[in-house]
Structure formats: structure tokens, C-alpha cells
Design a protein around this motif. Structure first.
Motif, PDB file in Angstrom:
ATOM      1  N   LYS A 233       0.819  -1.179  -0.033  1.00 54.02           N
ATOM      2  CA  LYS A 233      -0.098   0.023  -0.127  1.00 54.02           C
ATOM      3  C   LYS A 233       0.805   1.279   0.149  1.00 54.02           C
ATOM      4  O   LYS A 233       1.971   1.225   0.683  1.00 54.02           O
ATOM      5  CB  LYS A 233      -0.951   0.014   1.168  1.00 54.02           C
ATOM      6  N   TRP A 234       0.297   2.170  -0.812  1.00 52.58           N
ATOM      7  CA  TRP A 234       1.116   3.641  -0.894  1.00 52.58           C
ATOM      8  C   TRP A 234       0.308   4.650  -0.374  1.00 52.58           C
ATOM      9  O   TRP A 234      -1.040   4.755  -0.167  1.00 52.58           O
ATOM     10  CB  TRP A 234       1.721   3.910  -2.135  1.00 52.58           C
ATOM     11  N   SER A 235       1.120   5.759   0.291  1.00 47.00           N
ATOM     12  CA  SER A 235       0.407   6.638   0.706  1.00 47.00           C
ATOM     13  C   SER A 235       1.404   8.121   0.516  1.00 47.00           C
ATOM     14  O   SER A 235       2.773   7.729   0.470  1.00 47.00           O
ATOM     15  CB  SER A 235       0.034   6.947   2.219  1.00 47.00           C
ATOM     16  N   VAL A 236       1.050   9.209   0.619  1.00 48.47           N
ATOM     17  CA  VAL A 236       2.067  10.565   0.719  1.00 48.47           C
ATOM     18  C   VAL A 236       1.656  11.143   2.033  1.00 48.47           C
ATOM     19  O   VAL A 236       0.661  11.567   2.400  1.00 48.47           O
ATOM     20  CB  VAL A 236       1.725  11.364  -0.425  1.00 48.47           C
ATOM     21  N   GLU A 237       2.760  11.261   2.956  1.00 55.05           N
ATOM     22  CA  GLU A 237       2.837  11.727   4.132  1.00 55.05           C
ATOM     23  C   GLU A 237       3.948  12.769   4.216  1.00 55.05           C
ATOM     24  O   GLU A 237       5.274  12.253   4.002  1.00 55.05           O
ATOM     25  CB  GLU A 237       2.790  10.818   5.024  1.00 55.05           C
ATOM     26  N   ASP A 238       3.864  14.034   4.864  1.00 55.95           N
ATOM     27  CA  ASP A 238       4.865  14.954   5.061  1.00 55.95           C
ATOM     28  C   ASP A 238       5.872  15.078   3.781  1.00 55.95           C
ATOM     29  O   ASP A 238       7.012  14.771   4.070  1.00 55.95           O
ATOM     30  CB  ASP A 238       5.662  14.517   6.116  1.00 55.95           C
ATOM     31  N   GLY A 239       5.352  15.240   2.559  1.00 56.01           N
ATOM     32  CA  GLY A 239       6.064  15.482   1.462  1.00 56.01           C
ATOM     33  C   GLY A 239       7.041  14.316   1.013  1.00 56.01           C
ATOM     34  O   GLY A 239       7.977  14.248   0.306  1.00 56.01           O
ATOM     35  N   SER A 240       6.511  13.023   1.651  1.00 59.20           N
ATOM     36  CA  SER A 240       7.297  11.610   0.860  1.00 59.20           C
ATOM     37  C   SER A 240       6.422  10.740   0.457  1.00 59.20           C
ATOM     38  O   SER A 240       5.012  10.566   0.963  1.00 59.20           O
ATOM     39  CB  SER A 240       8.165  11.376   2.265  1.00 59.20           C
ATOM     40  N   LEU A 241       6.642   9.932  -0.253  1.00 58.21           N
ATOM     41  CA  LEU A 241       6.064   8.814  -0.816  1.00 58.21           C
ATOM     42  C   LEU A 241       6.372   7.697   0.104  1.00 58.21           C
ATOM     43  O   LEU A 241       7.602   7.202   0.261  1.00 58.21           O
ATOM     44  CB  LEU A 241       6.390   8.493  -2.165  1.00 58.21           C
ATOM     45  N   ARG A 242       5.454   7.157   0.729  1.00 60.99           N
ATOM     46  CA  ARG A 242       5.306   5.809   1.844  1.00 60.99           C
ATOM     47  C   ARG A 242       5.137   4.459   1.102  1.00 60.99           C
ATOM     48  O   ARG A 242       3.652   4.543   0.535  1.00 60.99           O
ATOM     49  CB  ARG A 242       4.605   6.402   3.203  1.00 60.99           C
ATOM     50  N   LEU A 243       5.895   3.765   1.324  1.00 60.93           N
ATOM     51  CA  LEU A 243       5.632   2.469   0.803  1.00 60.93           C
ATOM     52  C   LEU A 243       5.568   1.485   2.022  1.00 60.93           C
ATOM     53  O   LEU A 243       6.315   1.276   2.584  1.00 60.93           O
ATOM     54  CB  LEU A 243       6.664   1.973  -0.416  1.00 60.93           C
TER      55      LEU A 243
END
Length: 278
Positions: A233-243
């Protein structure tokens, strides 16, 4: 050397400028500008140039010769030059280049280093130039050539380096698009630093927030590298792409915008058509 820089700059800036368009071949002598990338440069006689794709890079070739140059814009300042030029580079074609001579500073904003080439039938050596501009902007040129063409390539790279100018970046209407919205349904290639190598990564980001990441990893006790596909699953948090991988491992990549281009960990991404998901 500084006097030569001044003379070359005066001569090359006298050329009229043409706005470069993607997938169009241009022949020198010609001054080309790329407002979307914030750069302009003078293409010498006997050379051709093309802009490949929406995100670049520029591809230059000596007519009737195997000499080639790949040029791209980068986010880099003087503090990052040594680290960049100390790296080994590996390309999709399997070609690898390894630094051999010392880093040389040509001027206050121009640096170069010579590399040896492995895996190419046409090139023995490569030379990488880093040209620094304002606001952490820069241009990187990598020239590939046979050993007997070393002097000619060096002269060409010098002319190119002194002809490059940095222009104001033309803004686009999507400049404020949230990263998460922009990334939905995207398929792109990016490069991640792994030891002394830049490792290629290919990722599909689906609108349901699942992802597939393709990479090549070494097999234990072997020089063999296998293609690995990972999901999560991916998300965008605090200006970063989180995997968030299916096995529980998590990682993140810093996102930035440099005009129209999206950067992952400071490097441009290369967008591809997404036939896997929406």
C-alpha cells in the motif's frame, strides 16, 4: 582557461535561440532553449540534439560518429558535486561506468571527471560534466566516446559547458497539484542510491492506493541479479512517498517538484504508460 571560457561564451551567445520540442531533431550550429527545464545551450556544428520524452533527457550525437552525450537537469549544489562524481553509474542497456581520474574543477561552477566504460561495443571511456546554476539547479552531461576521440569529445564538452545558461522556469498550472492526487495511476522509473550504484526502480501506483515495485536484487553468494516484484500500500505523508510492503517493511522517498518535473529523492522520474492499473 578562464580566458578561453570568456571567448567561447562571447562567440556562442551570438547565435539566435530556438525553443526545443520533444522528439524533434535539431542540427548545429544552433542555440536551443528549453524554458520548461530552465536551460539554454549552443549546439555546435556537426552535432544533432533531441529532447526525449516529457521529462527529458536531451540526447546529443556527433553526426557520422559513435560519440554521444546525454544531458539532464538536476537538483545539485557545490556541496553535492564530489558525492555525485564519486559514484559508479549503471544504465538500462547494461553499460556501467566507473570513475578513474580525479575530479577536476574547470571553473567556479563547472566540474568534470573521466570514467571507464564496461559493457559497450562503441565506447571505451566517458566524461561527466556537472554545471552548477542558481537556486540549487544544475546540468549534468555524460559523454561516451572511443579512446581515439578523447580530445574531440573534451573540446565538445567544454564548448557545451560554457554555452549553457540558466533561464527563468516557466510555471505550469499543475504546479500546486497535491502529490497524492498527481501520483494516482502513475507508472514511472526512478533511481535509488544503493552503495556506490544507482539502482533502477520501476513502480506502478494504483488509484486504490496499492502499488507494485519492480527491482533487481543480487542472489546470495552469487553475482546473479534477479527481477523482484513487491506489492503493498502507498500513501503520501509529510512530502514523502510512503511504501508499506505486504511483508510489513516500510520505506519512504522524498518528493519534490522542479517546475514540471517530479523528483524522487532529488532525482527526476521517467513516466511511462500504466497498463497495469488505474
Amino acid at each position: 582557461m578562464r580566458l578561453l571560457f570568456l571567448l567561447l561564451t562571447v562567440l556562442l551567445t551570438s547565435l539566435s535561440s530556438v525553443e526545443i520540442k520533444k522528439h524533434t531533431e535539431y542540427e548545429g550550429p544552433l542555440k536551443l532553449s528549453a524554458d520548461a527545464y530552465g536551460v539554454a545551450f549552443a549546439l555546435p556544428e556537426g552535432w544533432s540534439a533531441q529532447l526525449l520524452g516529457e521529462e527529458g533527457p536531451f540526447f546529443l550525437q556527433k553526426q557520422g560518429s559513435s560519440m554521444q552525450v546525454v544531458m539532464s537537469t538536476q537538483s545539485i549544489d557545490i556541496s553535492g558535486v564530489s558525492q555525485y562524481l564519486n559514484r559508479k553509474f549503471e544504465y538500462d542497456s547494461g553499460v556501467k561506468i566507473f570513475p578513474t581520474k580525479l575530479i577536476r574543477q574547470i571553473s567556479g561552477t563547472v566540474f568534470r571527471r573521466v570514467y571507464i566504460v564496461n559493457g559497450s561495443d562503441f565506447s571505451d571511456e566517458a566524461v561527466v560534466y556537472v554545471i552548477l546554476g542558481p537556486q540549487g539547479r544544475g546540468v549534468v552531461m555524460t559523454g561516451f566516446y572511443a579512446a581515439e576521440d578523447a580530445v574531440e569529445m573534451e573540446n565538445f564538452m567544454l564548448k557545451m559547458a560554457v554555452s549553457i545558461s540558466f533561464t527563468a522556469l516557466r510555471q505550469q498550472s499543475n504546479a500546486d497539484t497535491p502529490f497524492a492526487q498527481e501520483l494516482e495511476g502513475e507508472h514511472f522509473i526512478f533511481y535509488e542510491q544503493s552503495g556506490t550504484y544507482s539502482e533502477k526502480r520501476e513502480i506502478w501506483l494504483c488509484s486504490d492506493r496499492t502499488f507494485v515495485l519492480k527491482s533487481h536484487e543480487a542472489v546470495a553468494s552469487s553475482s546473479t541479479r534477479m527481477e523482484i516484484m513487491k506489492k503493498g500500500k502507498w500513501s503520501v505523508e509529510d512530502g514523502s512517498l510512503r511504501l508499506n510492503f505486504s511483508n510489513g517493511v516500510k520505506t519512504g522517498y522524498r518528493l519534490e517538484r522542479e517546475y514540471r518535473a517530479l523528483l524522487v529523492n532529488g532525482q527526476r522520474i521517467y513516466r511511462l504508460k500504466n497498463n497495469y492499473c488505474r
